[in-house]
Design an enzyme around this catalytic site. Sequence first.
Site, PDB file in Angstrom:
ATOM      1  N   TRP A  14       0.811  -1.217   0.000  1.00 23.88           N
ATOM      2  CA  TRP A  14       0.000   0.000   0.000  1.00 23.88           C
ATOM      3  C   TRP A  14       0.838   1.258   0.000  1.00 23.88           C
ATOM      4  O   TRP A  14       0.477   2.257  -0.640  1.00 23.88           O
ATOM      5  CB  TRP A  14      -0.995  -0.040   1.155  1.00 23.88           C
ATOM      6  CG  TRP A  14      -1.949  -1.166   0.956  1.00 23.88           C
ATOM      7  CD1 TRP A  14      -2.001  -2.340   1.645  1.00 23.88           C
ATOM      8  CD2 TRP A  14      -2.951  -1.255  -0.069  1.00 23.88           C
ATOM      9  NE1 TRP A  14      -2.979  -3.156   1.121  1.00 23.88           N
ATOM     10  CE2 TRP A  14      -3.577  -2.511   0.067  1.00 23.88           C
ATOM     11  CE3 TRP A  14      -3.379  -0.401  -1.079  1.00 23.88           C
ATOM     12  CZ2 TRP A  14      -4.612  -2.925  -0.767  1.00 23.88           C
ATOM     13  CZ3 TRP A  14      -4.413  -0.815  -1.920  1.00 23.88           C
ATOM     14  CH2 TRP A  14      -5.014  -2.068  -1.752  1.00 23.88           C
ATOM     15  N   ASP A  36      -1.113   6.488   6.448  1.00 23.81           N
ATOM     16  CA  ASP A  36      -2.267   5.687   6.031  1.00 23.81           C
ATOM     17  C   ASP A  36      -2.511   4.670   7.130  1.00 23.81           C
ATOM     18  O   ASP A  36      -1.709   3.765   7.346  1.00 23.81           O
ATOM     19  CB  ASP A  36      -1.948   5.003   4.699  1.00 23.81           C
ATOM     20  CG  ASP A  36      -3.054   4.043   4.239  1.00 23.81           C
ATOM     21  OD1 ASP A  36      -4.047   3.855   4.977  1.00 23.81           O
ATOM     22  OD2 ASP A  36      -2.906   3.471   3.143  1.00 23.81           O
ATOM     23  N   LYS A  88     -12.499  -1.800   7.969  1.00 26.07           N
ATOM     24  CA  LYS A  88     -11.614  -2.646   8.745  1.00 26.07           C
ATOM     25  C   LYS A  88     -12.031  -2.565  10.216  1.00 26.07           C
ATOM     26  O   LYS A  88     -12.442  -3.544  10.799  1.00 26.07           O
ATOM     27  CB  LYS A  88     -10.158  -2.229   8.588  1.00 26.07           C
ATOM     28  CG  LYS A  88      -9.435  -2.852   7.413  1.00 26.07           C
ATOM     29  CD  LYS A  88      -9.686  -2.111   6.140  1.00 26.07           C
ATOM     30  CE  LYS A  88      -8.796  -2.623   5.012  1.00 26.07           C
ATOM     31  NZ  LYS A  88      -9.151  -1.974   3.724  1.00 26.07           N
TER      32      LYS A  88
END
Length: 381
Positions: free
Chosen positions: A116, A184, A208
Site C-alpha cells: 500500500w 495511512d 476494517k
Amino acid sequence: MPNRSLPLSAYTATMAPTKFNFSAGPALLPKEVLLEAQKGLVDYEGTGMSVMEMSHRSANYDKVHRHCIDMIRKVLDIPTNYHVLLLAGGATYQFSAIPFNLLGDGNAVYVNTGTWSKKASTEAKRLFGERIKVVSTPTFTLPKVEDIEIPENCKYVYVCDNETVHGVEWPSAPVFGDVPLVADMSSNLFSRRLDISKYGMIYGCAQKNFGPAGLTVAIIREDLVGAAHPMCPVLMTYKTHVAKTWPAERNQDSLYNTPPTLCIWITMLVMEWIDRCGGIDGIEKMNRDKAAMLYNYIDSSPFWTTFVEGEIRSQMNVVFKCTKDDVDRAEILDFFQERGMSSLKGHKSLVGSLRASIYNAMPKEGVECLIQAMKDFEAAH
C-alpha cells in the site's frame, strides 16, 4: 494427499452456528452494531425514514453527522487544532489528494514498506515526478528512522502504518523532526491509542475497524489545510471540506456535497460501541491479547511460521504459512471453511500464504477457534 495417523474427518469439529470472518477488508463489524443498525434501517428514531433517505441538510441528519465527529474526537482524544473530515471514497483516493494538498513547492519522502505504501508513492511520483523521494526497505522489515534521509524543503513524510498484505506495523509513530508525518492507517485506525500531535495527517478507510466501505476518515492539522495545488480538483481539496458551507453561520465539516450518510451513521454506532468497550484503551488491550494468543501459538509450533519477527508484527493482520511443502494451501483453507472460518487466504503476491485479519470486531473466541483448527490440522498431518 499426505499420510495421516488419523483421517481428516476425525479432527473436523461439529459446525457451530457462529462463523468467523477473517477477511482483510471489507471485514466484519461488531454484531451489536449490526443489530442496532438493523432496527434503525427502516425507521430511524421515529422519522419514518432511514438515515440513507434523509437530506444531508436536515436537522435529523445533522445530529448524526456532528455526533459521529464528536465521538471520533472522543475515542482518539484529538486535539482541537485538528480537523476531522468524513470523506467519500476509499483510501486510494487519498493517494492523489495528499500530494495535491500538502506538497506545495517542496518535496516529500515516501517510505515503502509494502503493497500500500508502494501504491501511494507510485501515484504521487506519477503526479509530481522527482519531487517525490522514495525510500524502500526489504520485505517484512521497517527502516530505522535515523537512516531515512530527509531532503531540504520536505513538506511531509508518508508511511503506511500497517501493511495488510505483509503483516508489518509501525509500533509507534516515526518522528522526523518538524517535518509533518502523514500516515495511512486504513487497517489499524481505532485499534490502539495514538499521540495525534505526532502526526500532520492520519487517514483510514472503512471497512476494517469502522463503518461500511465507502467512507474515509481524515484527521488533519489545521495549518496543513489551504495550500492545495491550483489544479487540485475541488472535491480533493481539503479546504473545501473544512469551509463553512451550510448553514453559513456554522462550521459543517465534510458537507460540501452529499456525504456517504449510511456509512457515517454506522461509523457513529461503532464509535459508541468502542466507548462502551472501555474506549480506545479497552480496544487496544483486546487487540493485543488476541494477537499475542495467535503469534504465541505459531511461534510454538514447528508446523506453522510467520513472515515477520519482533515488535513490528501487525496486531491486525497475522500473515503466516505452513512449513510443510507437501501440504496444499487449498486443503488448509477447506479445513478452516468446514469449521466456520472464512477469508483466510493470503494475498496473491505471497505464494502459499495465509492471513488472519483480527480487527476490533473479531471476538477472542474467533481467534481461539482458529488456533484450535490449526492445532487439529497439524495433528492430522
